[in-house]
Design a protein around this motif. Sequence first.
Motif, PDB file in Angstrom:
ATOM      1  N   UNK A 153       5.798  -2.953 -18.295  1.00 23.61           N
ATOM      2  CA  UNK A 153       5.252  -3.705 -17.166  1.00 23.61           C
ATOM      3  C   UNK A 153       5.092  -2.844 -15.927  1.00 23.61           C
ATOM      4  N   UNK A 154       6.091  -2.019 -15.628  1.00 23.41           N
ATOM      5  CA  UNK A 154       6.080  -1.241 -14.392  1.00 23.41           C
ATOM      6  C   UNK A 154       4.975  -0.203 -14.378  1.00 23.41           C
ATOM      7  N   UNK A 155       4.686   0.389 -15.502  1.00 25.13           N
ATOM      8  CA  UNK A 155       3.606   1.371 -15.541  1.00 25.13           C
ATOM      9  C   UNK A 155       2.272   0.757 -15.175  1.00 25.13           C
ATOM     10  N   UNK A 156       1.989  -0.442 -15.696  1.00 24.22           N
ATOM     11  CA  UNK A 156       0.733  -1.114 -15.386  1.00 24.22           C
ATOM     12  C   UNK A 156       0.703  -1.541 -13.924  1.00 24.22           C
ATOM     13  N   UNK A 157       1.823  -2.057 -13.424  1.00 22.11           N
ATOM     14  CA  UNK A 157       1.872  -2.488 -12.025  1.00 22.11           C
ATOM     15  C   UNK A 157       1.631  -1.310 -11.087  1.00 22.11           C
ATOM     16  N   UNK A 158       2.258  -0.168 -11.350  1.00 21.36           N
ATOM     17  CA  UNK A 158       2.034   1.022 -10.526  1.00 21.36           C
ATOM     18  C   UNK A 158       0.572   1.445 -10.559  1.00 21.36           C
ATOM     19  N   UNK A 159      -0.029   1.385 -11.730  1.00 20.78           N
ATOM     20  CA  UNK A 159      -1.437   1.770 -11.861  1.00 20.78           C
ATOM     21  C   UNK A 159      -2.334   0.839 -11.063  1.00 20.78           C
ATOM     22  N   UNK A 160      -2.058  -0.466 -11.111  1.00 18.08           N
ATOM     23  CA  UNK A 160      -2.867  -1.426 -10.365  1.00 18.08           C
ATOM     24  C   UNK A 160      -2.719  -1.241  -8.858  1.00 18.08           C
ATOM     25  N   UNK A 161      -1.524  -0.911  -8.420  1.00 21.82           N
ATOM     26  CA  UNK A 161      -1.298  -0.687  -6.988  1.00 21.82           C
ATOM     27  C   UNK A 161      -2.029   0.563  -6.519  1.00 21.82           C
ATOM     28  N   UNK A 162      -1.938   1.629  -7.291  1.00 25.65           N
ATOM     29  CA  UNK A 162      -2.572   2.898  -6.900  1.00 25.65           C
ATOM     30  C   UNK A 162      -4.088   2.752  -6.849  1.00 25.65           C
ATOM     31  N   UNK A 163      -4.670   2.134  -7.865  1.00 24.58           N
ATOM     32  CA  UNK A 163      -6.133   2.025  -7.916  1.00 24.58           C
ATOM     33  C   UNK A 163      -6.677   0.917  -7.016  1.00 24.58           C
ATOM     34  N   UNK A 164      -5.859  -0.089  -6.716  1.00 25.13           N
ATOM     35  CA  UNK A 164      -6.341  -1.205  -5.913  1.00 25.13           C
ATOM     36  C   UNK A 164      -6.109  -1.068  -4.429  1.00 25.13           C
ATOM     37  N   UNK A 165      -5.144  -0.224  -4.042  1.00 19.66           N
ATOM     38  CA  UNK A 165      -4.830  -0.107  -2.624  1.00 19.66           C
ATOM     39  C   UNK A 165      -6.010   0.370  -1.774  1.00 19.66           C
ATOM     40  N   UNK A 166      -6.784   1.389  -2.198  1.00 19.92           N
ATOM     41  CA  UNK A 166      -7.898   1.834  -1.344  1.00 19.92           C
ATOM     42  C   UNK A 166      -8.862   0.716  -0.966  1.00 19.92           C
ATOM     43  N   UNK A 167      -9.171  -0.186  -1.907  1.00 21.75           N
ATOM     44  CA  UNK A 167     -10.080  -1.291  -1.592  1.00 21.75           C
ATOM     45  C   UNK A 167      -9.455  -2.223  -0.565  1.00 21.75           C
ATOM     46  N   UNK A 168      -8.180  -2.562  -0.758  1.00 18.87           N
ATOM     47  CA  UNK A 168      -7.507  -3.442   0.197  1.00 18.87           C
ATOM     48  C   UNK A 168      -7.420  -2.779   1.570  1.00 18.87           C
ATOM     49  N   UNK A 169      -7.141  -1.500   1.592  1.00 17.93           N
ATOM     50  CA  UNK A 169      -7.024  -0.767   2.862  1.00 17.93           C
ATOM     51  C   UNK A 169      -8.354  -0.746   3.606  1.00 17.93           C
ATOM     52  N   UNK A 170      -9.437  -0.410   2.924  1.00 17.63           N
ATOM     53  CA  UNK A 170     -10.742  -0.319   3.573  1.00 17.63           C
ATOM     54  C   UNK A 170     -11.206  -1.687   4.087  1.00 17.63           C
ATOM     55  N   UNK A 171     -10.959  -2.741   3.306  1.00 23.68           N
ATOM     56  CA  UNK A 171     -11.347  -4.080   3.755  1.00 23.68           C
ATOM     57  C   UNK A 171     -10.519  -4.514   4.964  1.00 23.68           C
ATOM     58  N   UNK A 172      -9.209  -4.279   4.899  1.00 23.45           N
ATOM     59  CA  UNK A 172      -8.349  -4.656   6.026  1.00 23.45           C
ATOM     60  C   UNK A 172      -8.716  -3.874   7.274  1.00 23.45           C
ATOM     61  N   UNK A 173      -9.004  -2.601   7.109  1.00 25.68           N
ATOM     62  CA  UNK A 173      -9.398  -1.766   8.242  1.00 25.68           C
ATOM     63  C   UNK A 173     -10.689  -2.269   8.876  1.00 25.68           C
ATOM     64  N   UNK A 174     -11.633  -2.706   8.046  1.00 27.41           N
ATOM     65  CA  UNK A 174     -12.897  -3.214   8.591  1.00 27.41           C
ATOM     66  C   UNK A 174     -12.681  -4.519   9.365  1.00 27.41           C
TER      67      UNK A 174
END
Length: 292
Positions: A153-174
């Motif tokens: 479970x943890x490996x998949x969760x880490x992967x989702x956080x790493x790949x998904x964070x840039x999108x969340x960051x860019x949207x929040x920043x905008x």
Amino acid sequence: MSTVALRHRLAERGVDRVLLLLVPGTVFIALLFLYPFLYGLQLSFQPAVGGPLANYERFFTDAYLRDTIWITLRLGLPAALINVLASIPIAYRMRGRFRGKRLITTILVVPITLGTVLTAEGLIEYLSPVGWFNKVLLGLGLADEPVRLVHNYWGVLFSLIITGFPFAFLLTLSYLSGIDPSLERAAATLGASPRQRFRHVVMPLLAPGLAVTFCLSFVLAFSVFPSAIMVGEPQGETHVISIAAYNSAFRDFDYPMGSAIAMIMAVVMLLVIGLVLLWRTTLYRGSTGGKG
């Protein structure tokens, strides 16, 4: 009919000619999304055996298939929530001008360029039982045996956080960049501390945008597939619903069943998105005192 006559006819009917630019996009969406969706929907009601709802009955009566909904939610919801929450303080600090901003922004969005597969390979390299992380823990005496952080479970969760964070960051920043800084300055002149300004000025204005950011992040996380196979346990605790749909369609060649699972997957996503957007609407109405 001449072009001039057509323009006059549209103007008389109150049609903005600029809206005609939406026609190619509408046709593209219809061909790329609506037709496959409707085709998959009708295919899901054509099971090899049984009545029209046989595929759906089979899914919800089979615990191994039914549990994929909970498994996927258990991955998608925390990943989306963590990405949104982590993006708030970073984007809040990054909205101003300072030296090195472009470099830091580039570093934060690099995972977008890596893709899911390279990220999964990196996690295996660094977090596997023989990776550097476990070597450091064992070398410092912080662990007696390697910590299992991949192929679960943890490996998949880490992967989702790493790949998904840039999108969340860019949207929040905008969204943060769209908040008028004079509102915070006005609050400061009234004696509000930085924490009070963030809590009572920034967050109420940012919350509707965060709801949309969460929805997009959740859709990305809920549709997880490569990560669940490469750094997860695809037949066990990371047997997500997308794997179930793939196995039915391309392993068992049961396309109607695969389509039914895909439809269930879409319904679950829409339910979560609907609840979040309903909260967003309630929040907006509350902030405006129910007016408008």
